[in-house]
Write a protein that holds these residues in place. Structure first.
Motif: not given
Ligand SMILES: [Zn+2]
Length: 195
Positions: A181-186
């Motif tokens: 999976a690809i995640g994006l942390y802000d």
């Protein structure tokens, strides 16, 4: 004349032992892990000190097999580490965690601007080389010149492709033994989203 690198003063590092003792006052997990590790997740993330996976995903020792490089770039050593986790530790879930405000991808954006302006891109240092690799990952979309969020996601997608070039990982993926999976942390909100 000195012909070797001078040994730096070590006094500043005593602070790390103090931090370790503080850690030991709150944690005993290490005792249960002495016999081996069975991490639930492999996480590929940037080296950025603001995005430490185990901290931002509230995970204790032994839970996350972390691979961290500037920009979350999967190089040979990273690939070997991932293969080890999949083949020898049996870890079945892999998260590629991109993050907003990534300095490495920002460097790659500068190269994209240089390229769009028709100027020569110079690749000299190891950092230039890394940024050039990311530049190639984001160059397909001219919007990436200004859209950093999109650029970090495009880079993460390219890292996913890079790791599937490993025959061992591709096989595990095709056999359903590896989920990616690809995640994006802000970094401004502290929130993680799975894309
Ligand atoms: Zn970064």
């Amino acid at each position: 004349m000195l012909n070797s690198v001078e040994t730096p003063a070590k006094s500043g590092f005593a602070e790390l032992v103090v931090r370790n003792r503080r850690f030991l006052e709150k944690n005993t997990d290490y005792k249960e892990l002495e016999g081996g590790q069975h991490p639930d997740f492999i996480v590929i993330a940037c080296s950025d000190s603001r995005v430490t996976p185990s901290i931002v995903m509230d995970s204790g020792l032994g839970s996350m097999f972390e691979i961290r490089t500037a920009g979350g770039v999967v190089d040979e050593a990273a690939l070997a580490s991932i293969e080890y986790a999949v083949e020898h530790l049996g870890t079945e879930k892999l998260l590629i965690m991109a993050h907003t405000n990534c300095g490495a991808v920002t460097e790659a954006q500068k190269l994209l601007r240089t390229s769009i302006a028709g100027k020569e891109i110079r690749v000299e240092s190891a950092l230039d080389h890394l940024a050039y690799g990311i530049y190639r990952n984001i160059a397909g979309n001219p919007d990436n010149e200004v859209d950093l969020r999109n650029a970090v996601i495009d880079n993460a997608k390219a890292q996913r492709e890079a790791l599937l070039k490993s025959s061992a990982l591709k096989e595990a993926y095709q056999e359903g033994k590896l989920e990616i999976a690809i995640g994006l942390y802000d970094v401004s909100t502290g929130e993680l989203a799975i894309l």
